[in-house]
Design a protein around this motif. Structure first.
Motif, PDB file in Angstrom:
ATOM      1  N   VAL A 103       0.843  -1.205   0.000  1.00  0.00           N
ATOM      2  CA  VAL A 103       0.000   0.000   0.000  1.00  0.00           C
ATOM      3  C   VAL A 103       0.873   1.248   0.000  1.00  0.00           C
ATOM      4  CG1 VAL A 103      -1.730   1.301   1.288  1.00  0.00           C
ATOM      5  CG2 VAL A 103      -1.883  -1.192   1.176  1.00  0.00           C
TER       6      VAL A 103
ATOM      7  N   HIS B  34      -6.084   3.811   3.976  1.00  0.00           N
ATOM      8  CA  HIS B  34      -5.594   4.489   2.778  1.00  0.00           C
ATOM      9  C   HIS B  34      -6.698   5.219   2.022  1.00  0.00           C
ATOM     10  CE1 HIS B  34      -3.304   4.955  -1.022  1.00  0.00           C
ATOM     11  NE2 HIS B  34      -4.450   4.643  -1.598  1.00  0.00           N
ATOM     12  N   ASN B  35      -7.810   4.554   1.781  1.00  0.00           N
ATOM     13  CA  ASN B  35      -8.863   5.146   0.958  1.00  0.00           C
ATOM     14  C   ASN B  35      -9.650   6.244   1.663  1.00  0.00           C
ATOM     15  OD1 ASN B  35      -8.385   3.608  -1.359  1.00  0.00           O
ATOM     16  ND2 ASN B  35      -9.601   1.898  -0.588  1.00  0.00           N
TER      17      ASN B  35
ATOM     18  N   LEU C  57      -7.829   2.417  -3.938  1.00  0.00           N
ATOM     19  CA  LEU C  57      -7.412   1.055  -4.265  1.00  0.00           C
ATOM     20  C   LEU C  57      -8.462   0.039  -3.817  1.00  0.00           C
ATOM     21  CD1 LEU C  57      -3.709   1.265  -3.015  1.00  0.00           C
ATOM     22  CD2 LEU C  57      -4.499   1.472  -5.381  1.00  0.00           C
TER      23      LEU C  57
ATOM     24  N   ALA D 118      -8.902  -3.951  -2.540  1.00  0.00           N
ATOM     25  CA  ALA D 118      -8.110  -5.027  -1.933  1.00  0.00           C
ATOM     26  C   ALA D 118      -7.827  -6.147  -2.925  1.00  0.00           C
ATOM     27  CB  ALA D 118      -8.845  -5.576  -0.706  1.00  0.00           C
TER      28      ALA D 118
ATOM     29  N   LEU E 266      -4.989  -5.112  -5.242  1.00  0.00           N
ATOM     30  CA  LEU E 266      -3.700  -5.065  -4.557  1.00  0.00           C
ATOM     31  C   LEU E 266      -3.128  -6.479  -4.382  1.00  0.00           C
ATOM     32  CD1 LEU E 266      -1.978  -2.765  -2.932  1.00  0.00           C
ATOM     33  CD2 LEU E 266      -2.785  -4.050  -0.957  1.00  0.00           C
TER      34      LEU E 266
ATOM     35  N   ARG F 228      -7.999  -5.200   2.909  1.00  0.00           N
ATOM     36  CA  ARG F 228      -9.241  -4.436   3.058  1.00  0.00           C
ATOM     37  C   ARG F 228      -9.209  -3.591   4.329  1.00  0.00           C
ATOM     38  NH1 ARG F 228     -12.158  -8.199   1.310  1.00  0.00           N
ATOM     39  NH2 ARG F 228     -12.533  -7.368  -0.767  1.00  0.00           N
TER      40      ARG F 228
ATOM     41  N   ARG G 100      -6.482  -2.400   5.773  1.00  0.00           N
ATOM     42  CA  ARG G 100      -5.511  -1.314   5.572  1.00  0.00           C
ATOM     43  C   ARG G 100      -6.023  -0.247   4.618  1.00  0.00           C
ATOM     44  NH1 ARG G 100      -3.093   2.475   4.881  1.00  0.00           N
ATOM     45  NH2 ARG G 100      -0.832   2.847   4.804  1.00  0.00           N
ATOM     46  N   LEU G 101      -6.818  -0.662   3.635  1.00  0.00           N
ATOM     47  CA  LEU G 101      -7.280   0.289   2.623  1.00  0.00           C
ATOM     48  C   LEU G 101      -8.538   1.033   3.046  1.00  0.00           C
ATOM     49  CD1 LEU G 101      -6.775  -1.858  -0.606  1.00  0.00           C
ATOM     50  CD2 LEU G 101      -5.358   0.056   0.181  1.00  0.00           C
TER      51      LEU G 101
ATOM     52  N   PRO H 210     -13.355   2.023  -0.409  1.00  0.00           N
ATOM     53  CA  PRO H 210     -13.156   3.095  -1.394  1.00  0.00           C
ATOM     54  C   PRO H 210     -14.427   3.865  -1.705  1.00  0.00           C
ATOM     55  CG  PRO H 210     -13.158   0.953  -2.473  1.00  0.00           C
ATOM     56  CD  PRO H 210     -13.159   0.688  -0.999  1.00  0.00           C
TER      57      PRO H 210
END
Length: 722
Positions: free
Chosen positions: A316, A356-357, A407, A409, A412, A458, A460-461, A464
């Protein structure tokens, strides 16, 4: 009017129906029935009042909904209660009145307890008392219910009987403290597990009532009641621990497979707990519904360890590198030059815990602060005004979004298995051969081993779609506010009253009312995403490092009940529980051991013990407390149908499981399962078909041991070698 007795004692039990033995119970049951009926009427009235109550402010609405939820749940619990809610009674040594123990608490109109909840401290002696430690009890009575009537009961002498007491009338004819338990154990099984509150043993009850602040491992061999303990402990903790009742908390129960979930589905509702979430590990990830078993053992081992899960973070991070460009932003307050270091500062300002998202908001906030410091003189805008200008700059938006893209999951993780250079960079501990081994032609053809990686990605992100939903929420709110303000202007302009009361709609009260009443779109939360206040994991010995990470993400408090048996680990379990859990980050673990086998007859265990000891000499093999009188049967696979038909004719009740290769059988009491799907289950008759085909080494031995110990009455082994 004649009242039908709640007791139906026939045959050899008819002498137990003497009025001197049951008259006090009859009177108590009648009082409980009347009190329950009045409770139902009162709760229904209260619920109706709560539903009719209307309030305009947000706090009032929240309070109303909470009241409605509370009384609706209370009503459902009361309506579900039948007479079999009464588990038994205990007679104190001090001569005070008997105390009746049940599935819930019932009081008479004056508040006197008629029935105490089994989870309360007042009920604890009913389960904990033994002859060695009577806990202040003189005797205990347990009831067996069937079809809404008491078909039998058992009395146990625990303390000293006072001189002159009518001991025979009080204690009946069954002083054996194991009579109720043996009756329950030898009764025919049904397709679903029932509660065992009436026959909980003292060692099981002690584990159920243990504290929940630390991880608790319940270690026990087959038939020791681990699953029973875990489910009843769940109900107990929900009753006693307010954290678990919090809307943001709750309990998650993770089982080994779908047959297990179906088997235990009725237990918690029968204990009054409807809201406990149950699932398998595969259910935690959407892709789990179609994931297949990993075909290559080496690949499965790589995915089971921590290395690939740890690769998600650097994977990521490659999409979070600040742009090495400058940008001239033409603001309403003059031109502002954004340099690479400004972008670097904005990207570094993102909090490490922000998915992240969801982090772009923080980036735009920091960029707005940076631009604000560069605006000289003139109008002094606020941060929000500057931010609105920045996100309207299409070139700037493109720069930020390229450097920090949204992103998925699946993309990635799929890229890790499609681009060797990407995987090598994110997981440098992998050898070139291992990197190549993990590559595949269809990177998004998910296997069970991929699920922990998808879950880590999922988590970590983040979602979205959250950003888009937030923008729709803001737009809906602004639109509603504008409409209300137009209506307010009209009402004020048309107000002809002397007090000009409509002008009061202006000001802070209006804004507050709008904020509370505006409807907004709220995304349905993922019911399995957590966090949960407590998580129960059955068959915990099977979890890999990567799967443990899935569990711990959902329980940051580390309040866990972990149920398992090292000897039943499909791939071996050479460490201690403490070593195993320490390796995945769980310290200060408490452990309780169950050593009595309540399920499996001694005749079956005599054959099962050598099977597991040959592979695992230190296996925790429990001691069976009973014999069935039935030797282990032997035969050839072609005799299967004959064996099944004979047994079904001879047994009007009970369940059968055929374990191993073979055709499915269409009888409602016969289940056919492979060895890996029988953990946690039990059947009256178990038929093993060619157990030598279950595999070799530790895995094969464990599969045979687990399969054999599913039997509660009889085991038959069919082998071509017989």
């Amino acid at each position: 009017m004649t009242t039908t007795s709640i007791f139906d004692l026939r045959g050899q039990r008819v002498h137990k129906a003497a009025p001197a033995r049951i008259a006090a119970d009859e009177a108590q049951f009648h009082a409980i029935t009347q009190a329950l009926a009045e409770d139902i009427r009162e709760v229904q009235r209260t619920l109706d009042d709560a539903l009719l109550h209307q309030t305009g402010d947000a706090a009032g609405r929240v309070e109303r909904e909470a009241r409605v939820d509370h009384f609706r749940a209370r009503l459902q619990g009361l309506q579900r209660v039948e007479q079999d809610a009464v588990l038994g009674r205990m007679t104190p040594q001090d001569g005070s009145d008997p105390i009746y123990v049940g599935r819930l608490a019932v009081h008479d109109a004056g508040g006197t307890p008629l029935l105490v909840d089994w989870r309360s401290s007042a009920a604890a002696p009913f389960f904990a008392a033994t002859r060695a430690h009577p806990h202040g009890l003189r005797s205990r009575r347990r009831y067996r219910w069937e079809g809404g009537r008491i078909r039998d009961y058992w009395d146990e002498t625990l303390g000293d009987i006072a001189e002159g007491a009518d001991g025979d009338a009080e204690l009946g004819t069954s002083p054996d403290e194991e009579s109720a338990l043996l009756d329950a154990l030898t009764r025919a099984r049904t397709p679903q597990m029932g509660t065992v509150l009436t026959t909980l043993a003292a060692d099981q009850d002690a584990i159920i009532r243990a504290g929940s602040r630390r991880p608790l491992v319940v270690d026990g061999g087959p038939g020791t009641g681990k699953t029973v303990v875990a489910l009843h402990r769940t109900a107990y903790l929900l009753y006693t621990d307010p954290r678990l009742r919090d809307r943001r908390g709750g309990v998650l129960v993770v089982g080994p497979h779908q047959p297990y979930l179906r088997y235990v589905a009725d237990v918690l509702p029968s204990l009054g707990e409807e809201d406990v979430v149950t699932c398998t590990l595969a259910d935690l990830v959407p892709e789990g519904a179609h994931a297949v078993a990993e075909s290559d053992p080496e690949v499965a081992a790589l995915k089971a360890g921590p290395t690939l899960v740890a690769a998600i973070e650097p994977a990521v991070a490659l999409y979070e590198e600040a742009p090495e460009v400058a940008h001239l932003h033409e603001s309403a307050w003059g031109p502002v030059q954004l340099e690479p270091e400004h972008f670097a500062d904005a990207f570094e300002a993102v909090h490490p815990s922000t998915p992240h998202n969801l982090a772009r908001d923080e980036i735009w906030e920091e960029l707005a602060e940076i631009v604000l410091t560069q605006i000289d003189g003139g109008e002094d805008p606020d941060v929000e005004q500057v931010r609105e200008e920045l996100v309207a700059d299409e070139e700037l938006v493109a720069i930020v979004h390229r450097a920090w893209p949204l992103l998925e999951a699946t993309d990635l993780v799929g890229d890790l298995f499609e681009v060797p250079a990407y995987l090598r960079r994110c997981a440098p501990a992998l050898s070139r051969q291992e990197v190549q081994l993990l590559q595949r032609e269809q990177p998004r053809a998910w296997s069970v081993g991929d699920l922990p990686l998808l879950d880590a990605a999922r988590y970590r992100l983040g979602d979205p779609g959250t950003d888009a939903r937030r923008r729709r929420q803001d737009a809906a709110r602004r639109e509603t506010v504008e409409e209300v303000e137009l209506m307010t202007d009209y009402l004020i302009a048309s107000d002809s009253s002397d007090m000009q009361e409509m002008s009061m709609l202006r000001g802070e009260d209006l804004r507050t009312a709008l904020a509370e009443s505006t409807s907004v779109e709220v995304a349905a939360p993922d019911a399995l995403a957590g966090p949960f206040a407590h998580v129960v994991v059955d068959e915990a010995q099977e979890l890999s490092d990567a799967q443990w990470a899935m569990v711990l993400r959902r329980c940051p408090s580390e309040s866990l009940t972990l149920v398992g048996d090292r000897a039943q680990a499909a791939h071996g379990f050479t460490e201690t529980w403490e070593q195993r859990l320490s390796r995945v980050g769980l310290e200060r673990v408490e452990r309780s051991t169950l050593s009595l086998n309540y399920r499996t007859p001694a005749e079956v265990m005599e054959h099962a013990e050598p099977v597991i000891r040959a592979a695992l000499p230190d296996a925790n093999v429990p001691t069976s407390i009973r014999e069935s009188g039935l030797p282990v049967g032997r035969g050839r696979p072609e005799q299967l149908e004959e064996i099944l038909q004979t047994w079904l004719v001879e047994h009007e009740e009970g369940t059968v499981c055929v374990i191993g290769e073979g055709p499915g059988h269409r009888h409602e009491r016969v289940t056919t399962l492979p060895p890996h799907l029988v953990k946690g289950l039990e059947f009256d008759l178990v038929v093993l078909v060619e157990p030598e085909s279950f595999g070799g080494g530790i895995e094969g031995a464990v599969a045979r041991y687990v399969a054999m110990t599913r039997a509660t009455q009889e085991l038959v082994v069919l082998s071509a070698e017989s």
